[in-house]
Scaffold this active site. Structure first.
Site, PDB file in Angstrom:
ATOM      1  CG  ASN A   9      37.541  44.548  31.060  1.00  0.00           C
ATOM      2  OD1 ASN A   9      37.716  44.791  32.250  1.00  0.00           O
ATOM      3  ND2 ASN A   9      37.383  45.502  30.146  1.00  0.00           N
ATOM      4  CD  GLU A 169      36.874  45.390  23.712  1.00  0.00           C
ATOM      5  OE1 GLU A 169      36.432  44.388  24.253  1.00  0.00           O
ATOM      6  OE2 GLU A 169      36.942  46.481  24.291  1.00  0.00           O
ATOM      7  N   GLY A 236      33.493  41.053  28.240  1.00  0.00           N
ATOM      8  CA  GLY A 236      33.041  41.873  29.368  1.00  0.00           C
ATOM      9  C   GLY A 236      32.004  41.131  30.183  1.00  0.00           C
TER      10      GLY A 236
HETATM   11  P1  13P Z   1      30.867  43.309  26.680  1.00  0.00           P
HETATM   12  O1  13P Z   1      31.353  41.899  26.419  1.00  0.00           O
HETATM   13  O2  13P Z   1      30.102  43.433  27.953  1.00  0.00           O
HETATM   14  O3  13P Z   1      30.186  43.897  25.494  1.00  0.00           O
HETATM   15  O4  13P Z   1      32.181  44.185  26.935  1.00  0.00           O
HETATM   16  C1  13P Z   1      33.223  44.058  26.053  1.00  0.00           C
HETATM   17  C2  13P Z   1      34.394  44.729  26.628  1.00  0.00           C
HETATM   18  O5  13P Z   1      34.395  45.927  26.816  1.00  0.00           O
HETATM   19  C3  13P Z   1      35.560  43.898  26.987  1.00  0.00           C
HETATM   20  O6  13P Z   1      36.658  44.676  27.278  1.00  0.00           O
END
Ligand code: 13P
Length: 255
Positions: A9, A169, A236
Site C-alpha cells: 500500500n 491491521e 505500508g
Molecule cells: P506500515 O507498514 O507503514 O506500518 O503501514 C501498514 C499499512 O497501513 C498497510 O496498509
C-alpha cells in the site's frame, strides 16, 4: 492450495511520475529472475499512476487500488468508482483502511457499501480490520473484530467470499514500528476465522486469505507472517523500498 498474497500500500506516495518511474525500475529489477510460485504480489499506488504502472507490463506484480467510491457513476466530484478502477487495470482494492476510518470518517456502513461495489465490479477486496491500542488494553479485540466483520460483510453472500481477503491491521501497529507477537496474531487469526465461519461456513472460510498488516519489515516477517501461518501481508512503508518489499515476499513465499 490458494496462493499467499503480498500487498504494497503505497498510500500517498511517491510525489512525482519521475519518482514512480524510478520505483518501477527498482521493482522490475527486484522481481526479475525470481519465481514466486506460492505468492501473488500486488502494488496499490495512487490511481494517477495506474497507466504508468501498466505500461511496464510486469508479469509478477498486479495492480490494486487503495480505495473506491461506492456509487457507479455520476456527480461525485473527486471520486473514482470501483468499475473505473477495474477498467483501468486494477485487480484488487483495499477497503476499510484505518487511515480512511480516521481521516475520512469511514464507518462500517460506508465500508459495507464500498465492499459491495468492489465485488460487483469484479475486483478482489482486501478488507482491513483491527483494534486500537485502547481497545486491546481493555480486552475488546475480539468484540471489535466481530463488529467490524459482521457490519462490513452484511448482505454479502457466501458466493462472494472467495473474492474477499481480510487484512488484520491492529491500528496501534500501523506506522509505529510496534508489532504484535506471533501468538497475538495467531489468536486474532483464530478469532477472525471463527467469526467468518459463523457468518458463512467453515469450508468457505478455508478459501479466504487472512493477512497481517502493521509495521511489517523483512526482519519481522517470520514473526508476523510465517510463524502465525498468515496468508500474506499488507505492507505500508517497506513497500516503498522494492528491495525490502520483495525480500518480504520471498520470505513469505518460502515460509
Ligand atoms: P506500515 O507498514 O507503514 O506500518 O503501514 C501498514 C499499512 O497501513 C498497510 O496498509
Amino acid at each position: 492450495m490458494r496462493k499467499k498474497l503480498i500487498v504494497g500500500n503505497l498510500k500517498m506516495n511517491p510525489l512525482t511520475p519521475t519518482e514512480f518511474g524510478r520505483y518501477l525500475d527498482m521493482l522490475e529489477r527486484e522481481t526479475n529472475g525470481k519465481n514466486f510460485e506460492k505468492t501473488e504480489i500486488v502494488v496499490c499506488p495512487p490511481a494517477v499512476y495506474f497507466r504508468q504502472f501498466l505500461e511496464r507490463k510486469m508479469k509478477d506484480v498486479k495492480l490494486g487500488a487503495q480505495d473506491v467510491y461506492w456509487e457507479y457513476q455520476g456527480a461525485y466530484t473527486g471520486e473514482i468508482s470501483a468499475g473505473m478502477m477495474k477498467s483501468n487495470g486494477a485487480e484488487y482494492s483495499i477497503v476499510g483502511h484505518s487511515e480512511r476510518r480516521k481521516y475520512f470518517g469511514e464507518n462500517e456502513e460506508i465500508i459495507n457499501v464500498k465492499l459491495k461495489a468492489i465485488l460487483k465490479s469484479g475486483l478482489n477486496a482486501i478488507l482491513c480490520i483491527g483494534e486500537s491500542g485502547e481497545e486491546r488494553k481493555s480486552n475488546e479485540t475480539a468484540s471489535v473484530l466481530k463488529k467490524q466483520l459482521e457490519k462490513s460483510l452484511a448482505g454479502i453472500g457466501i458466493g462472494k467470499t472467495e473474492y474477499i481477503t481480510v487484512a488484520y491491521e491492529p491500528i496501534w501497529a500501523v506506522g509505529t514500528d510496534k508489532v504484535p507477537s506471533s501468538d497475538e496474531i495467531l489468536e486474532a487469526k483464530i478469532i477472525i476465522k471463527k467469526i467468518l465461519a459463523e457468518l458463512y461456513s467453515r469450508k468457505a472460510v478455508e478459501k479466504m486469505r487472512i493477512l497481517y498488516g502493521g509495521s511489517v519489515k523483512s526482519s519481522c516477517a517470520g514473526q508476523v507472517c510465517v510463524d502465525p501461518a498468515m496468508d500474506g501481508a499488507l505492507i505500508g512503508r517497506e513497500s516503498l523500498t522494492p528491495y525490502e518489499f520483495i525480500k518480504i515476499a520471498s520470505l513469505v513465499d518460502g515460509g
